[in-house]
Design a protein around this motif. Structure first.
Motif, PDB file in Angstrom:
ATOM      1  N   UNK A  53      22.387  63.368  56.343  1.00  0.00           N
ATOM      2  CA  UNK A  53      22.403  61.915  56.417  1.00  0.00           C
ATOM      3  C   UNK A  53      23.505  61.354  55.531  1.00  0.00           C
TER       4      UNK A  53
ATOM      5  N   UNK B 102      26.268  62.889  54.606  1.00  0.00           N
ATOM      6  CA  UNK B 102      27.607  63.138  55.140  1.00  0.00           C
ATOM      7  C   UNK B 102      27.871  62.265  56.357  1.00  0.00           C
ATOM      8  N   UNK B 103      26.802  61.944  57.087  1.00  0.00           N
ATOM      9  CA  UNK B 103      26.923  61.055  58.237  1.00  0.00           C
ATOM     10  C   UNK B 103      27.454  59.700  57.789  1.00  0.00           C
ATOM     11  N   UNK B 104      26.891  59.267  56.654  1.00  0.00           N
ATOM     12  CA  UNK B 104      27.314  57.961  56.161  1.00  0.00           C
ATOM     13  C   UNK B 104      28.734  57.985  55.617  1.00  0.00           C
TER      14      UNK B 104
ATOM     15  N   UNK C 289      31.176  60.067  56.347  1.00  0.00           N
ATOM     16  CA  UNK C 289      32.262  60.518  57.213  1.00  0.00           C
ATOM     17  C   UNK C 289      32.802  59.348  58.032  1.00  0.00           C
TER      18      UNK C 289
ATOM     19  N   UNK D 202      35.192  53.410  53.472  1.00  0.00           N
ATOM     20  CA  UNK D 202      35.133  54.154  54.712  1.00  0.00           C
ATOM     21  C   UNK D 202      34.154  53.527  55.684  1.00  0.00           C
TER      22      UNK D 202
ATOM     23  N   UNK E 173      30.870  53.828  56.836  1.00  0.00           N
ATOM     24  CA  UNK E 173      29.504  54.322  56.886  1.00  0.00           C
ATOM     25  C   UNK E 173      28.756  53.587  57.988  1.00  0.00           C
ATOM     26  N   UNK E 174      27.704  54.225  58.503  1.00  0.00           N
ATOM     27  CA  UNK E 174      26.929  53.493  59.509  1.00  0.00           C
ATOM     28  C   UNK E 174      26.026  52.491  58.828  1.00  0.00           C
TER      29      UNK E 174
ATOM     30  N   UNK F  90      18.844  53.948  60.107  1.00  0.00           N
ATOM     31  CA  UNK F  90      18.648  55.205  59.392  1.00  0.00           C
ATOM     32  C   UNK F  90      17.338  55.858  59.838  1.00  0.00           C
TER      33      UNK F  90
ATOM     34  N   UNK G   6      17.743  57.331  63.276  1.00  0.00           N
ATOM     35  CA  UNK G   6      18.573  58.511  63.212  1.00  0.00           C
ATOM     36  C   UNK G   6      17.792  59.699  62.657  1.00  0.00           C
TER      37      UNK G   6
ATOM     38  N   UNK H 272      24.352  65.104  63.489  1.00  0.00           N
ATOM     39  CA  UNK H 272      23.928  64.719  62.140  1.00  0.00           C
ATOM     40  C   UNK H 272      25.110  64.356  61.263  1.00  0.00           C
ATOM     41  N   UNK H 273      26.198  65.129  61.407  1.00  0.00           N
ATOM     42  CA  UNK H 273      27.352  64.894  60.518  1.00  0.00           C
ATOM     43  C   UNK H 273      28.460  64.129  61.210  1.00  0.00           C
ATOM     44  N   UNK H 274      28.241  63.725  62.447  1.00  0.00           N
ATOM     45  CA  UNK H 274      29.297  63.106  63.260  1.00  0.00           C
ATOM     46  C   UNK H 274      30.540  63.981  63.227  1.00  0.00           C
TER      47      UNK H 274
END
Lengths: 298, 238
Positions: free
Chosen positions: A10, A12-14, A16, B4, B6-7, B20, B23, B149-151
């Protein structure tokens, strides 16, 4: 997958970022760190546009409000100008029919061509220009006159009708085009201010189109209206596109997404990105655009 | 720009939390599906009726998660009207969980066919070696979930490339099974069951690839379905 892994994944998802977007962002923002030459991402320049504006700068006294904006508006398109408050989108819109002329400390530089004609040239009469480039404001502002006279005001001023029956026809057609005629046909002599907010706004649109403009500028035309009146105005914008070129400033992103073919994103007096509306709302190229339309910190 | 993408980071913290939460649920569902698939393969390899039974009876959990996540996505669409990467995330999730659910169905099939084989006093290994295909698609699913998960677009792209391997392996297994059936028609009943297992595994590979394609869509905003691998690479400028 264990919870632990989920947690790290989670993070690293954020963290990246979109690598492609990042590249573009870096290119664009390194340029914009100073108010020097600014690069707009996307299709801000068109061929054979209705309106061509180049290197527009607007100053209120010492303060610069618009920085080197270049944007073209195509024939019969609806272009939406979006961006946070104070980003200069309304200021830019107002330069298109020289509304800023009336503000004493306001200075405008740059090229403005309407069908290749310089609208800031000495030969251009601002009154005639405003007949060609009409404007609808955020708050409905009908004249304190009858519904009929509100619409007839412009045609009378510009001598568009020779006889009363010609004037009648202009008033009726304009009200019809604005989708208001059916609702007001039995009370054309009653004051325009007695109509509901949505009706008043459509009256203002009728008043604008009565002088057969080529371009209509709309500054948040539906922000004071309820959803039904808004939907009617939006439907109207779609119909008006057949005959007019429309630039609309709106704070409602859904509205921009619904009514426009192209969207321009303004930020701190610059145009950051211009593109097809569908692209801007599904896959914006610039980080600032992305942040604004997804509701993130800028 | 230094900050950067982030979602998270929405002005609305609650929206961040909602995204979140969804996800995380997709990742949990992915974990569940992965376990089901690996157990299905294990049951086949080991002729283990207990595991086979478990696989065929646990599928309902995956179905329930699909329904739950779907309804949360619909709620976000209705209440938040997401745009740009948020919109792509929701669309990618709605599609991903459909494929995850289908993988769950395939895993359940593995369990069911294995139980039938055991009933017949037989095992899949008598007919063909599904182990290699099983490992291949299991790894693909794992990678698809990691890429989600890591895009991680590189992992997604690598996984998509595995499609040919899966197809080749499947074709080889089918040829082998057809030869068996032609040689001895008494094997047809069970050989068909084994071929359906092979088919199920091959389908899992396809679903894993779909998930990878959604990841690429989510990250790059480009729809890369039904495009040759080389073209995908070019479009994403890898």
């Amino acid at each position: 997958m264990s919870t632990n892994t989920t947690a790290t994944l989670s993070q690293s998802f954020r963290a990246k970022p979109n690598s492609m977007q990042e590249d573009i962002t870096n290119d664009a923002t390194s340029e914009s760190s100073e108010h020097s030459q600014h690069i707009t991402i996307g299709e801000n320049i068109l061929e054979n546009a209705k309106f061509t504006t180049r290197n527009v700068n607007v100053y209120y006294g010492e303060k610069q409000a618009i920085f080197d904006v270049s944007l073209d508006i195509d024939h019969n398109e609806v272009i939406a100008l979006i961006g946070p408050s104070g980003c200069g989108k309304s200021t830019y819109l107002r330069t298109l029919n020289r509304m800023n002329d009336t503000i004493s400390n306001c200075r405008v530089t740059g090229d403005f061509l309407l069908d290749n004609e310089d609208i800031y040239s000495k030969k251009m009469d601002p009154v005639l220009l405003r007949a060609r480039v009409g404007m609808v404001f955020q708050k409905p502002n009908p004249f304190p006159k009858s519904i009929y006279d509100n619409v007839a005001y412009g045609p009378r001023l510009h001598g568009l009708a020779r006889t009363n029956s010609e004037l009648d026809e202009i008033v009726i057609t304009s009200l019809e085009k604005a989708g208001l005629f059916k609702e007001v046909k039995d009370r054309l002599n009653e004051p325009g201010t007695g109509l509901s907010g949505g009706q008043q706004q459509r009256l203002c649109i009728a008043r604008t189109i009565a002088v057969s403009p080529e371009v209509i500028l709309m500054d948040e035309p539906a922000s004071a209206l309820d959803p039904i009146a808004t939907a009617i105005i939006e439907e109207l914008i779609d119909e008006l596109r057949e005959n007019f070129t429309i630039a609309i400033v709106t704070h409602s992103m859904q509205q921009a997404a619904r009514v426009s073919q192209r969207t321009a994103y303004f930020h701190l007096g610059k145009i950051i990105e211009v593109g097809e509306t569908s692209q801007i709302f599904t896959n914006p190229r610039h980080q600032l655009t992305e942040n604004y339309i997804t509701g993130k910190f800028g | 720009m230094n900050n950067e993408t982030p979602l998270g980071g929405h002005i609305s913290k609650r929206f961040d939390n909602e995204l979140e939460d969804i996800r995380n649920k997709v990742l949990t569902m992915g974990g569940l599906v992965e376990t089901q698939l690996n157990n299905g393969i294990l049951a086949l390899m080991e002729s283990d009726s207990a595991i086979a039974q478990q696989v065929s009876s646990e599928d309902y959990k995956i179905n329930a998660m699909e329904v739950e996540i779907d309804s949360q996505c619909v709620e976000i669409l209705a209440r938040r009207q997401p745009a740009a990467s948020d919109l792509r995330l929701i669309v990618a999730i709605i599609k991903t969980i459909t494929d995850l659910e289908r993988i769950g169905d395939q895993a359940e099939k593995l369990g069911r066919f294995e139980l039938e084989l055991i009933d017949e006093g037989s095992t899949s290994t008598q007919y063909a070696k599904l182990e290699h295909l099983g490992k291949l698609v299991s790894k693909m699913l794992g990678n698809a979930l990691n890429s989600f998960a890591r895009l991680d677009d590189a992992v997604a792209l690598k996984t998509i490339k595995k499609n040919k391997k899966v197809n080749d392996e499947y074709e080889a297994l089918m040829r082998q099974l057809i030869t068996l059936m032609m040689e001895d028609p008494r094997t047809i009943k069970n050989a068909l069951r084994v071929s359906w297992c092979a088919r199920a595994l091959e389908r899992v590979g396809d679903h894993a690839i779909n998930i990878c394609e959604y990841v690429l869509f989510l990250k790059h905003g480009k729809d890369v379905r039904h495009i040759a691998y080389k073209e995908v690479k070019k479009q994403l400028s890898f």
